[in-house]
Design a protein around this motif. Structure first.
Motif, PDB file in Angstrom:
ATOM      1  N   PHE A   1       0.589  -1.180   0.172  1.00  0.00           N
ATOM      2  CA  PHE A   1       0.066  -0.009  -0.090  1.00  0.00           C
ATOM      3  C   PHE A   1       0.811   1.122   0.144  1.00  0.00           C
ATOM      4  O   PHE A   1       0.645   2.358  -0.599  1.00  0.00           O
ATOM      5  N   ILE A   2       1.945   1.263   0.652  1.00  0.00           N
ATOM      6  CA  ILE A   2       2.904   2.493   0.824  1.00  0.00           C
ATOM      7  C   ILE A   2       3.825   2.781  -0.219  1.00  0.00           C
ATOM      8  O   ILE A   2       4.361   3.745  -0.500  1.00  0.00           O
ATOM      9  N   LEU A   3       4.148   1.635  -1.004  1.00  0.00           N
ATOM     10  CA  LEU A   3       5.058   1.488  -2.284  1.00  0.00           C
ATOM     11  C   LEU A   3       4.631   2.750  -3.123  1.00  0.00           C
ATOM     12  O   LEU A   3       5.555   3.516  -3.595  1.00  0.00           O
ATOM     13  N   PRO A   4       3.629   3.005  -3.499  1.00  0.00           N
ATOM     14  CA  PRO A   4       3.192   3.788  -4.569  1.00  0.00           C
ATOM     15  C   PRO A   4       3.672   5.511  -4.080  1.00  0.00           C
ATOM     16  O   PRO A   4       4.161   6.196  -5.006  1.00  0.00           O
ATOM     17  N   PHE A   5       3.583   5.626  -2.931  1.00  0.00           N
ATOM     18  CA  PHE A   5       3.994   7.029  -2.132  1.00  0.00           C
ATOM     19  C   PHE A   5       5.408   7.372  -2.449  1.00  0.00           C
ATOM     20  O   PHE A   5       5.787   8.448  -3.023  1.00  0.00           O
ATOM     21  N   PHE A   6       6.330   6.198  -2.595  1.00  0.00           N
ATOM     22  CA  PHE A   6       7.750   6.339  -2.957  1.00  0.00           C
ATOM     23  C   PHE A   6       7.914   6.433  -4.529  1.00  0.00           C
ATOM     24  O   PHE A   6       8.470   7.356  -5.257  1.00  0.00           O
ATOM     25  N   LEU A   7       6.928   5.787  -5.326  1.00  0.00           N
ATOM     26  CA  LEU A   7       7.366   5.593  -6.875  1.00  0.00           C
ATOM     27  C   LEU A   7       6.584   7.021  -7.659  1.00  0.00           C
ATOM     28  O   LEU A   7       7.123   7.242  -8.613  1.00  0.00           O
ATOM     29  N   PHE A   8       5.304   7.306  -7.211  1.00  0.00           N
ATOM     30  CA  PHE A   8       4.567   8.182  -7.960  1.00  0.00           C
ATOM     31  C   PHE A   8       4.338   9.466  -7.467  1.00  0.00           C
ATOM     32  O   PHE A   8       3.741  10.399  -7.857  1.00  0.00           O
ATOM     33  N   SER A   9       4.747   9.683  -6.210  1.00  0.00           N
ATOM     34  CA  SER A   9       4.447  11.000  -5.530  1.00  0.00           C
ATOM     35  C   SER A   9       5.165  12.085  -6.200  1.00  0.00           C
ATOM     36  O   SER A   9       4.470  13.536  -6.372  1.00  0.00           O
ATOM     37  N   ALA A  10       6.062  12.022  -6.947  1.00  0.00           N
ATOM     38  CA  ALA A  10       6.791  13.282  -7.587  1.00  0.00           C
ATOM     39  C   ALA A  10       5.918  13.406  -8.878  1.00  0.00           C
ATOM     40  O   ALA A  10       5.834  14.413  -9.281  1.00  0.00           O
ATOM     41  N   THR A  11       5.501  12.586  -9.451  1.00  0.00           N
ATOM     42  CA  THR A  11       4.663  12.408 -10.787  1.00  0.00           C
ATOM     43  C   THR A  11       3.224  12.955 -10.308  1.00  0.00           C
ATOM     44  O   THR A  11       2.656  14.136 -10.982  1.00  0.00           O
ATOM     45  N   ALA A  12       2.720  12.594  -9.002  1.00  0.00           N
ATOM     46  CA  ALA A  12       1.416  13.330  -8.627  1.00  0.00           C
ATOM     47  C   ALA A  12       1.571  14.695  -8.454  1.00  0.00           C
ATOM     48  O   ALA A  12       0.664  15.677  -8.774  1.00  0.00           O
ATOM     49  N   GLY A  13       2.895  15.205  -8.009  1.00  0.00           N
ATOM     50  CA  GLY A  13       2.905  16.511  -7.597  1.00  0.00           C
ATOM     51  C   GLY A  13       3.077  17.376  -9.144  1.00  0.00           C
ATOM     52  O   GLY A  13       2.547  18.397  -9.131  1.00  0.00           O
TER      53      GLY A  13
ATOM     54  N   SER B   1      -8.815 -14.790  -5.942  1.00  0.00           N
ATOM     55  CA  SER B   1      -7.407 -14.385  -6.558  1.00  0.00           C
ATOM     56  C   SER B   1      -6.594 -13.417  -5.486  1.00  0.00           C
ATOM     57  O   SER B   1      -7.036 -12.163  -5.493  1.00  0.00           O
ATOM     58  N   LEU B   2      -5.561 -13.758  -4.769  1.00  0.00           N
ATOM     59  CA  LEU B   2      -4.902 -13.027  -3.797  1.00  0.00           C
ATOM     60  C   LEU B   2      -4.219 -11.962  -4.808  1.00  0.00           C
ATOM     61  O   LEU B   2      -3.918 -10.781  -4.313  1.00  0.00           O
ATOM     62  N   PRO B   3      -3.449 -12.374  -5.697  1.00  0.00           N
ATOM     63  CA  PRO B   3      -2.543 -11.581  -6.588  1.00  0.00           C
ATOM     64  C   PRO B   3      -3.629 -10.349  -6.980  1.00  0.00           C
ATOM     65  O   PRO B   3      -2.951  -9.364  -6.928  1.00  0.00           O
ATOM     66  N   ILE B   4      -4.542 -10.515  -7.532  1.00  0.00           N
ATOM     67  CA  ILE B   4      -5.632  -9.633  -7.777  1.00  0.00           C
ATOM     68  C   ILE B   4      -5.960  -8.458  -6.839  1.00  0.00           C
ATOM     69  O   ILE B   4      -5.938  -7.430  -7.069  1.00  0.00           O
ATOM     70  N   LEU B   5      -5.901  -9.312  -5.640  1.00  0.00           N
ATOM     71  CA  LEU B   5      -6.399  -8.325  -4.607  1.00  0.00           C
ATOM     72  C   LEU B   5      -5.356  -7.556  -4.172  1.00  0.00           C
ATOM     73  O   LEU B   5      -5.524  -6.211  -3.568  1.00  0.00           O
ATOM     74  N   LEU B   6      -4.168  -7.976  -4.228  1.00  0.00           N
ATOM     75  CA  LEU B   6      -3.072  -7.113  -3.806  1.00  0.00           C
ATOM     76  C   LEU B   6      -2.395  -6.188  -4.815  1.00  0.00           C
ATOM     77  O   LEU B   6      -2.247  -5.042  -4.410  1.00  0.00           O
ATOM     78  N   ALA B   7      -2.996  -6.645  -6.062  1.00  0.00           N
ATOM     79  CA  ALA B   7      -2.690  -5.358  -7.105  1.00  0.00           C
ATOM     80  C   ALA B   7      -3.897  -4.280  -6.994  1.00  0.00           C
ATOM     81  O   ALA B   7      -3.520  -3.097  -6.897  1.00  0.00           O
ATOM     82  N   ALA B   8      -5.116  -4.724  -6.442  1.00  0.00           N
ATOM     83  CA  ALA B   8      -5.709  -3.529  -6.001  1.00  0.00           C
ATOM     84  C   ALA B   8      -5.612  -2.672  -4.958  1.00  0.00           C
ATOM     85  O   ALA B   8      -5.657  -1.401  -4.854  1.00  0.00           O
ATOM     86  N   LEU B   9      -4.771  -3.461  -4.086  1.00  0.00           N
ATOM     87  CA  LEU B   9      -4.503  -2.600  -2.827  1.00  0.00           C
ATOM     88  C   LEU B   9      -3.200  -1.742  -3.390  1.00  0.00           C
ATOM     89  O   LEU B   9      -3.157  -0.491  -2.983  1.00  0.00           O
ATOM     90  N   PHE B  10      -2.345  -2.043  -4.223  1.00  0.00           N
ATOM     91  CA  PHE B  10      -1.369  -1.303  -4.703  1.00  0.00           C
ATOM     92  C   PHE B  10      -1.932  -0.072  -5.323  1.00  0.00           C
ATOM     93  O   PHE B  10      -1.510   1.072  -5.448  1.00  0.00           O
ATOM     94  N   LEU B  11      -3.098  -0.328  -6.305  1.00  0.00           N
ATOM     95  CA  LEU B  11      -3.593   0.672  -7.002  1.00  0.00           C
ATOM     96  C   LEU B  11      -4.383   1.757  -6.086  1.00  0.00           C
ATOM     97  O   LEU B  11      -4.490   2.871  -6.227  1.00  0.00           O
ATOM     98  N   PHE B  12      -4.713   1.076  -4.614  1.00  0.00           N
ATOM     99  CA  PHE B  12      -5.275   2.128  -3.813  1.00  0.00           C
ATOM    100  C   PHE B  12      -4.338   3.000  -3.294  1.00  0.00           C
ATOM    101  O   PHE B  12      -4.423   4.033  -2.936  1.00  0.00           O
ATOM    102  N   GLY B  13      -3.208   2.604  -2.961  1.00  0.00           N
ATOM    103  CA  GLY B  13      -2.265   3.246  -2.740  1.00  0.00           C
ATOM    104  C   GLY B  13      -1.791   4.241  -3.717  1.00  0.00           C
ATOM    105  O   GLY B  13      -1.395   5.551  -3.313  1.00  0.00           O
ATOM    106  N   LEU B  14      -1.720   3.732  -4.887  1.00  0.00           N
ATOM    107  CA  LEU B  14      -1.627   4.944  -6.144  1.00  0.00           C
ATOM    108  C   LEU B  14      -2.657   6.011  -6.220  1.00  0.00           C
ATOM    109  O   LEU B  14      -2.407   7.312  -6.532  1.00  0.00           O
ATOM    110  N   HIS B  15      -3.896   5.541  -5.828  1.00  0.00           N
ATOM    111  CA  HIS B  15      -4.989   6.640  -5.574  1.00  0.00           C
ATOM    112  C   HIS B  15      -4.777   7.541  -4.535  1.00  0.00           C
ATOM    113  O   HIS B  15      -5.088   8.861  -4.690  1.00  0.00           O
TER     114      HIS B  15
END
Length: 626
Positions: free
Chosen positions: A61-73, A107-121
């Motif tokens: 969940f927290i990984l997108p903050f490192f990867l995409f915060s700069a782009t979001a800004g 499917s656990l992988p799909i749910l974890l992908a959704a969690l990653f996307l929620f972090g991106l959101h």
């Protein structure tokens, strides 16, 4: 002044508030529901151990903050923030569709992908969330708006966490989690359609495709303003501190307090309500302005109650553990722990709301969203480091109460370090404490002090704390010209020296010091600063105005800037005024919590700033004080 709650009815704030509230609610609903499912039904999803899965989910969940915060800004600086908010809510609907698919096909992988996307959101919405406020709110509304956002966010986290756990445990099939989330996402999108346009500050900005170089660049923008960068570090430290407490709640409730599952909810609720109350009180305590003096006040409370919860925690589990919620509340020691948690949240609100408002106010407009993105990156980094440090200390045998105590002591050390780098925080605290502990300040015409650019402020001189009262009322730092003897006084002189006051002496005492003072005043005005002078040249010992000296006329003759007349009332006869004057009488003696007033007049042109004219204006501003 209208209440901050009136903003909820305004179109320029209400739809945005509802949008961010529902987004935070949905994030935590899905995240906690997934964690509960993985904890109690892990065997039906995967062979990975539940404790590994829950930590994996937190990291994803927290990984997108490192990867995409700069782009979001960058996106928030380049495009209309209202349109971005609507696009982010559409993404949220899509994410809930993916989550629904994951539950349907198991499917656990799909749910974890959704969690990653929620972090991106959350990552994409972060810069929009804080950068839009200064565009839609007046400066006097900024603290109230931030207070509502912070209080609303923590309440949304609380009820989202509770709802996620209830849905995961009560529903016959986990698809209900996704369906509930889909409904919240659609409602959030409908609310976002009411957000007024927020024009892009840098529409010509070219989006960098390298998130790592852009991350470093955004941090560079934040570092250009020392106060802004240290405010970001302060916010990041709070998230480390707060997240460390929150992460221990389940184990603390079970293995220290001896409670059951419901006791975790109780701890979370008390802490969250505390933050909400503290955030909302900021607007009242700061009189609607960005009062950074509350930040040291908050850090003091975070330290005191963090240490106290370590001492208040029981050393042995109570008999009959795990106890029911009623049984836990029947123990006297539990209430002290709950008071400490509430106070931690309360002072946490005092700490972070002014810092968020300060970042918004002092960041360059064309870089604001990217600076907020840098804040989000550092927040995430600090939380990860804090989690690793807490895990290491607990792994080495430190108890949870001892961990709380260590964190509180570290909080004191970090606070002292930041305040040593930027004395403005502590100086504002001293000024704020003075006018809230000793006096009740009424101010009028404060808008006549310019938000930017040089000016000379003049006032009658009633007491030794006049500069602190004026500084507490002003939104901007002020350089005071004061008698060199006061400047050298042991305690109050220390404060004035850190306010960069300019010492001056009469020509008959020290002509060189007087000339040096006028030279420093000219340099300060040339740099766009505010300079304040007491043209009487001394503190009154009769309560009446002494003749004004020609120093102001000399200053504006060399550097033509507006002169802002002010009048202080109510300090004559106080503890801080002279006590041996011929006109002093006991009925005049004013004690603690007396009413005082600061009246600011309209600017006077340099050519009209003669001593006689200025004295006449100040006398008129004083009026009849009783």
């Amino acid at each position: 002044m209208s209440s901050q709650f009136a903003l909820l009815k305004a179109r320029r704030f209400g739809p945005f508030f509802a949008t961010q509230f529902l987004g935070a609610f949905n994030d935590n609903l899905f995240k906690n529901a997934l964690v509960v499912l993985l904890t109690f039904q892990a065997a039906s999803w995967t062979t990975i151990r539940p404790e590994v899965l829950t930590n994996l989910a937190a990291g994803i969940f927290i990984l997108p903050f490192f990867l995409f915060s700069a782009t979001a800004g960058q996106l928030a600086d380049k495009y209309d923030k209202a349109k971005l908010a609507r696009l982010v809510k559409l993404l949220e609907i899509l994410i809930m569709g993916i989550a629904l698919l994951g539950f349907v096909v198991h499917s656990l992988p799909i749910l974890l992908a959704a969690l990653f996307l929620f972090g991106l959101h959350s990552t994409l919405f972060g810069p929009v969330k804080y950068a839009i406020l200064p565009q839609h709110l007046r400066e006097s509304e900024l603290v109230g708006g931030n207070a509502l956002v912070e209080a609303g966010t923590f309440v949304a986290i609380l009820i989202g966490t509770l709802a996620g756990g209830l849905l995961a445990g009560a529903a016959n099939h986990p698809t209900w989690v996704a369906l509930a989330g889909m409904l919240i996402a659609i409602l959030g999108y409908l609310c976002s359609r009411g957000i007024p346009a927020a024009a892009a500050p840098v529409p010509e900005l070219v989006i960098s495709r390298n998130p790592f170089s852009e991350t470093w660049r955004n941090i560079g923008f934040a570092r250009e303003n020392r106060t802004v960068f240290l405010s970001i570090l302060g916010i990041s430290w709070f998230w480390l501190y707060g997240a460390m407490f929150l992460a221990q709640f389940p184990a603390y409730a079970r293995f220290v307090l001896g409670g059951g599952e419901t006791s975790v909810t109780l701890l979370l609720a008390v802490f969250t309500v505390g933050i909400g109350v503290g955030s909302l009180l900021c607007e009242r305590l700061s009189a609607g302005q960005v009062e950074i003096g509350l930040v040291p006040f908050g850090s003091i409370g975070l330290t005191i109650f963090g240490i106290d919860i370590a001492f208040a925690s029981p050393s042995l589990l109570p008999a009959g553990a795990p106890l029911s919620l009623a049984g836990l509340l029947a123990l006297p020691g539990t209430w002290r722990v709950l008071v400490d948690l509430f106070a931690l949240g309360l002072f946490g609100g005092f700490f972070i709301v002014p810092l968020y408002a300060l970042i918004q106010l002092r960041s360059a407009v064309d870089q604001r969203a990217r600076i907020i993105a840098a804040n989000n990156i550092l927040n995430a980094l600090f939380m990860v480091v804090g989690s690793l440090a807490a895990a290491g200390l607990l792994g080495d045998g430190l108890t949870i109460p001892a961990l709380f105590g260590v964190a509180a002591l570290c909080n004191a050390a970090v606070a002292l370090y930041i305040y040593s780098l930027v004395p403005e925080f502590m100086l504002r605290f001293v000024a704020w404490l003075l006018i809230h502990s000793f006096y009740r300040l009424r101010q009028s015409g404060i808008e006549n002090i310019p938000d930017e650019g040089p000016a000379v402020l003049i006032s009658n001189h009633v007491s030794f704390v006049d500069p602190l009262v004026i500084a507490a009322a002003s939104r901007r730092p002020i350089r005071f010209v004061m008698d060199h003897r006061i400047h050298r006084m042991p305690l109050i002189g220390f404060v004035f020296r850190h306010m960069h006051a300019i010492p001056i002496a009469p020509a008959r005492e020290d002509a060189a010091m007087m000339e040096a003072a006028f030279e420093e005043v000219a340099q300060a005005l040339a740099a766009g600063e505010l300079v304040a002078i007491f043209p009487e040249g001394r503190i009154t010992d009769t309560g009446e105005l002494y003749p004004f000296r020609p120093g102001v006329q000399r200053i504006v003759g060399r550097t033509p800037v507006p002169v802002i007349p002010m009048a202080l009332q109510g300090l004559w006869g106080s503890f801080f005024s002279r006590k041996d004057g011929p006109a002093m009488s006991k009925p005049l003696r004013r004690g603690m919590f007396s009413k005082i007033a600061l009246t600011v007049g309209t600017p006077v042109a340099p050519a009209a700033a003669t001593p006689e004219h200025l004295q006449q204006i100040v006398a008129g501003l004083r009026g009849d004080w009783r």
